[in-house]
Design an enzyme around this catalytic site. Structure first.
Site, PDB file in Angstrom:
ATOM      1  N   LYS A  10      -3.769  -5.822  17.186  1.00 13.35           N
ATOM      2  CA  LYS A  10      -4.009  -7.206  17.621  1.00 13.35           C
ATOM      3  C   LYS A  10      -4.289  -7.221  19.120  1.00 13.35           C
ATOM      4  O   LYS A  10      -3.879  -6.326  19.871  1.00 13.35           O
ATOM      5  CB  LYS A  10      -2.822  -8.112  17.285  1.00 13.35           C
ATOM      6  CG  LYS A  10      -1.517  -7.838  18.032  1.00 13.35           C
ATOM      7  CD  LYS A  10      -1.395  -8.510  19.403  1.00 13.35           C
ATOM      8  CE  LYS A  10      -0.170  -8.013  20.151  1.00 13.35           C
ATOM      9  NZ  LYS A  10      -0.169  -8.336  21.583  1.00 13.35           N
ATOM     10  N   PRO A  94      -3.158   3.295  19.815  1.00  9.85           N
ATOM     11  CA  PRO A  94      -2.307   3.890  20.853  1.00  9.85           C
ATOM     12  C   PRO A  94      -0.900   3.293  20.830  1.00  9.85           C
ATOM     13  O   PRO A  94      -0.708   2.126  20.479  1.00  9.85           O
ATOM     14  CB  PRO A  94      -3.024   3.535  22.160  1.00  9.85           C
ATOM     15  CG  PRO A  94      -4.421   3.219  21.775  1.00  9.85           C
ATOM     16  CD  PRO A  94      -4.375   2.683  20.381  1.00  9.85           C
ATOM     17  N   VAL A  95       0.075   4.112  21.229  1.00  8.97           N
ATOM     18  CA  VAL A  95       1.481   3.701  21.234  1.00  8.97           C
ATOM     19  C   VAL A  95       1.824   3.049  22.570  1.00  8.97           C
ATOM     20  O   VAL A  95       1.290   3.437  23.622  1.00  8.97           O
ATOM     21  CB  VAL A  95       2.384   4.928  20.977  1.00  8.97           C
ATOM     22  CG1 VAL A  95       3.845   4.583  21.123  1.00  8.97           C
ATOM     23  CG2 VAL A  95       2.105   5.491  19.586  1.00  8.97           C
ATOM     24  N   ALA A  97       1.073   0.196  23.852  1.00  7.31           N
ATOM     25  CA  ALA A  97      -0.216  -0.158  24.455  1.00  7.31           C
ATOM     26  C   ALA A  97      -0.457  -1.656  24.548  1.00  7.31           C
ATOM     27  O   ALA A  97      -1.479  -2.081  25.067  1.00  7.31           O
ATOM     28  CB  ALA A  97      -1.346   0.491  23.649  1.00  7.31           C
ATOM     29  N   GLY A  98       0.446  -2.478  24.011  1.00  6.72           N
ATOM     30  CA  GLY A  98       0.199  -3.912  23.983  1.00  6.72           C
ATOM     31  C   GLY A  98      -0.683  -4.345  22.837  1.00  6.72           C
ATOM     32  O   GLY A  98      -1.228  -5.454  22.840  1.00  6.72           O
ATOM     33  N   LEU A  99      -0.839  -3.472  21.828  1.00  7.98           N
ATOM     34  CA  LEU A  99      -1.727  -3.752  20.690  1.00  7.98           C
ATOM     35  C   LEU A  99      -0.966  -3.942  19.377  1.00  7.98           C
ATOM     36  O   LEU A  99      -1.576  -4.044  18.314  1.00  7.98           O
ATOM     37  CB  LEU A  99      -2.743  -2.604  20.535  1.00  7.98           C
ATOM     38  CG  LEU A  99      -3.670  -2.383  21.735  1.00  7.98           C
ATOM     39  CD1 LEU A  99      -4.517  -1.121  21.533  1.00  7.98           C
ATOM     40  CD2 LEU A  99      -4.563  -3.584  21.972  1.00  7.98           C
ATOM     41  N   ALA A 100       0.352  -3.961  19.448  1.00  7.22           N
ATOM     42  CA  ALA A 100       1.221  -4.216  18.278  1.00  7.22           C
ATOM     43  C   ALA A 100       1.056  -3.168  17.186  1.00  7.22           C
ATOM     44  O   ALA A 100       1.196  -3.480  16.006  1.00  7.22           O
ATOM     45  CB  ALA A 100       0.971  -5.619  17.705  1.00  7.22           C
ATOM     46  N   GLY A 101       0.814  -1.916  17.564  1.00  9.44           N
ATOM     47  CA  GLY A 101       0.659  -0.865  16.560  1.00  9.44           C
ATOM     48  C   GLY A 101       1.889  -0.694  15.692  1.00  9.44           C
ATOM     49  O   GLY A 101       1.807  -0.644  14.469  1.00  9.44           O
ATOM     50  N   SER A 104       2.374  -3.757  13.472  1.00  3.98           N
ATOM     51  CA  SER A 104       1.413  -3.791  12.372  1.00  3.98           C
ATOM     52  C   SER A 104       1.788  -2.782  11.293  1.00  3.98           C
ATOM     53  O   SER A 104       1.632  -3.047  10.090  1.00  3.98           O
ATOM     54  CB  SER A 104      -0.007  -3.533  12.894  1.00  3.98           C
ATOM     55  OG  SER A 104      -0.976  -3.952  11.963  1.00  3.98           O
ATOM     56  N   ASP A 136       6.108  -9.794  16.941  1.00  2.54           N
ATOM     57  CA  ASP A 136       4.704  -9.693  16.526  1.00  2.54           C
ATOM     58  C   ASP A 136       4.544  -9.412  15.039  1.00  2.54           C
ATOM     59  O   ASP A 136       3.437  -9.530  14.505  1.00  2.54           O
ATOM     60  CB  ASP A 136       3.986  -8.579  17.311  1.00  2.54           C
ATOM     61  CG  ASP A 136       3.652  -8.989  18.736  1.00  2.54           C
ATOM     62  OD1 ASP A 136       3.531 -10.205  18.996  1.00  2.54           O
ATOM     63  OD2 ASP A 136       3.504  -8.087  19.587  1.00  2.54           O
TER      64      ASP A 136
END
Length: 284
Positions: A10, A94-95, A97-101, A104, A136
């Site tokens: 995200k 990426p871990v 990273a601010g992308l909610a991996g 998710s 998230d």
């Protein structure tokens, strides 16, 4: 029996912090959407009552520190499931990273186990479970595009923004979300991005309006801690991205790009700054 789930990343098109709550969390207002950079999960039922996590990535925990593990344990405990599961995580996001991996992955685990074990849990209930794991996770359960309020778990679905290319670049640093939020002083925020204006631009299908309304109040904190994030933003703007913002607490910076002809130039230019660069599409 096996189930497969995709766990997309995200990005935050806008993120505002309103105040600190009595429970220690911050009251936020965010508009989030998903992009086509995703982890993939393979969930296999096991007769033995245990949870096993595996991954090709050598840099993530494979025990109870992993959010997918926590999601599996939560659903097993809550619904009294005595079967076990092996979850293989094919990591692409990426871990830290601010992308909610991780969020998710947890959401995909909830969805996948709901199907694998035929539990029939409705989406709203899965989101409520997700809220116990992280702010998230509820958004990642259903995906799409949404206005998130509360601590991020109160969701209002909205239409997807105009489809575009998204170039993401993560510098070789990790950022602690807890540290960034711990340094935020809501009363000192000079400019607040507008959720209503961003939503109006999205609903009008106005790509350039979306780019002009991008905003993230956490940037002020992260950019002071990590000046290289500002350098990455500046480079992305100079290379011609239409709209540029840090996602979440960072350090990943994303650029929205309307024309495919620009994507290769931006991607190649950013590879001089960091190795982790991705050119993907937004998800509708």
């Amino acid at each position: 029996m096996k189930m497969y789930e995709k766990a997309p990343a995200k990005i935050n098109l806008m993120l505002d912090v309103l105040h600190k709550r009595a429970d220690g969390f911050h009251e936020v207002e965010m508009i989030m959407t998903m992009v086509d950079l995703a982890d993939r999960l393979e969930l296999s039922e096991m007769p033995r009552d245990s949870i096993i996590i595996s991954s090709q990535a050598g840099y993530i925990p494979l025990d109870e520190k992993n959010l997918a593990f926590q999601a599996a344990r939560l659903i097993k405990d809550r619904y009294n499931v005595r079967s076990g599961v092996h979850i293989h995580l094919d990591k692409r996001i990426p871990v830290a990273a601010g992308l909610a991996g991780g969020s998710s992955d947890a959401a995909a685990t909830l969805r996948g186990l709901n199907r694998l074990w035929r539990l029939g849990i409705p989406a709203q209930e899965l989101q409520e479970l997700g809220a116990e794991l992280g702010s998230d996770v509820p958004f990642c359960v259903t995906g799409g595009t949404a206005l998130a309020t509360g601590r991020g778990e109160q969701l209002t679905p909205i239409v997807s923004p105009p489809q575009c290319w998204v170039v993401l670049a993560k510098p070789p640093i990790n950022v602690s979300t807890a540290e960034v939020y711990g340094r935020v002083r809501a009363g000192n925020i000079a400019v607040h991005p507008s959720a209503s204006e961003m939503r109006a631009a999205i609903e009008a299908g106005d790509f350039h309006g979306v780019c002009s309304k991008l905003g993230n109040v956490l940037e002020d904190v992260t950019l002071k801690l990590h000046p290289e994030v500002q350098q990455l933003k500046d480079a992305m703007i100079k290379l011609g991205a239409d709209g540029v913002l840090m996602s979440g607490s960072g350090p990943t910076v994303f650029g929205l790009v309307s024309k495919q002809s620009k994507v290769a130039r931006i991607y190649n230019g950013l590879r001089g700054f960091c190795k982790e660069v991705y050119a993907v599409r937004s998800l509708t």
